[in-house]
Design an enzyme around this catalytic site. Sequence first.
Site, PDB file in Angstrom:
ATOM      1  CB  SER A 211      36.837  61.240   6.682  1.00 16.39           C
ATOM      2  OG  SER A 211      36.708  59.865   6.406  1.00 16.39           O
ATOM      3  CG  ASP A 419      28.797  59.241   7.970  1.00 15.76           C
ATOM      4  OD1 ASP A 419      28.821  58.156   7.351  1.00 15.76           O
ATOM      5  OD2 ASP A 419      29.825  59.783   8.415  1.00 15.76           O
ATOM      6  CG  HIS A 472      31.640  60.428   5.647  1.00 16.73           C
ATOM      7  ND1 HIS A 472      31.984  60.140   6.937  1.00 16.73           N
ATOM      8  CD2 HIS A 472      32.809  60.450   4.969  1.00 16.73           C
ATOM      9  CE1 HIS A 472      33.299  59.984   7.027  1.00 16.73           C
ATOM     10  NE2 HIS A 472      33.812  60.171   5.839  1.00 16.73           N
TER      11      HIS A 472
END
Length: 495
Positions: A211, A419, A472
């Site tokens: 991330s 995601d 994610h």
Amino acid sequence: MWVPQSGIPFRVENHLQYNFGTAWSQLSGSKMARLQPISVCILIMLSSYYPRLTVSQSTVRYLPGFSGPLPFRLETGYVGVGDLEENQLFYYFVESEKSPKEDPLVLWLIGGPGCSGWSALVYEIGPLSFENVPYNGTPPTLKLRQHSWTKISNIIFVDSPVWTGFSYSSGSKDYSGGDIKSSKEVHQFLRKWLIAHPQFLSNPLYVGGESYSGITLPIVVHEIANGIDAGQEPILNLKGYLLGNPITDRVIDGGSFVPYARGMGLISAELYKSTKKSCRGHYTKPSNFKCTMDLEAVNKCIAGIYTDHILEPKCPLASPKPKDTVGHGRSLKENSRELLLPDPLPTFGCREYWQLLSYYWADDASVRKALHIREGTIGEWLRCNRKLAYVYDVNSSVKYHLNLTTRGYRALIYSGDHDLGTSFVGTETWIRSLNFSIVDDWQPWAVDGQVAGYTRTYSNDFTFATVKGAGHMAPEYKPKECFAMFQRWISHNPL
């Protein structure tokens, strides 16, 4: 008792604190005679480089919520960083269950910025996980994770930057830094941690994350590489890095949601064609009225979609005590979003409820005692601290990838293909901008005879992979497949 392999006679039982500035003065006479010659050299060297080095560490054998002693070695502690070591970065260290002396050492960074390393340990790649059952007022139950990456590697999970998780500062109560400062502090953390754990200096070193660490991690690796080139002692055995669902370039990643939404059937072909034309392919800053209207139409179509995984229900964010303003923080376009009203608690059955359990667990007094948290340093524990006064001073980390991979460091970049917030579309775009030649073209990779994703390898030992059906973060959704991917890559085998 545990004694570093170098022979430096510091005692470790329940708690250890290194302070080389004072330890050196205490070594004299018979104590000095007991040191091996190489240990004396190491201590002299370390005292000159880090005269105020302070690292505390504790072995954790039992955790509330887990039945019996832990079947792996867990260590927690603090490392002081900054000029005055006012900033105390908290960490969890899990030794490899296979061969700690030979297996790789991985420093793992989580995103946010401001998300705790505990999140990665318990939800993604660590040896523990929460039983997803309703909270009953006692510490939530922990269980072993079958596909923990610590089965084949030593992993340090760090709470960074300061005021993340259990990290704190004895100085300012507000964090006054950003991408560059936090990256330099992580580099300092790693060097000091390795000085205090010299038995891991020869292990192959990798830095991993996900991330928002897609921005900071390449800077950390760049700092390490520069230190190696400059001959900074001790020399770290850096081999490469890996990143999952990484935020990398604010413009590229921020605009990738439009083509991704079309590819996944979330917007019509006509709307995509109109938006692409009116915005000229740039979706982060509307340049005209038509582009603004088209983007509003796109956002209306995806407003009810859970951006972390487009197939899962959209639920309230996980926080047991909702704040007046709460930001999502996982994707670039959502980092700046603030809600005017507190979010309700997520309901049982939502993924966020599973994440909510970590708040109840970490705020329990018995848990803090077991983890050896310093009393009075942290009030309410937050899985992700959204109120950091953080400076976003790096817009793109692409140049760091180019620099590191052309210097010979291996890289694995992977994306969960469901995601929406940080889509593989944006990741592929910045990877193509590196202009690396393709070594092995796009092809499926499999686990247990089933397609687990797709991969492409480039020159400079650069690998990209998608994880089919993952969101994610990818290991949270597809633990078996991601473990297989990591195991193959870390062993220098094709996916």
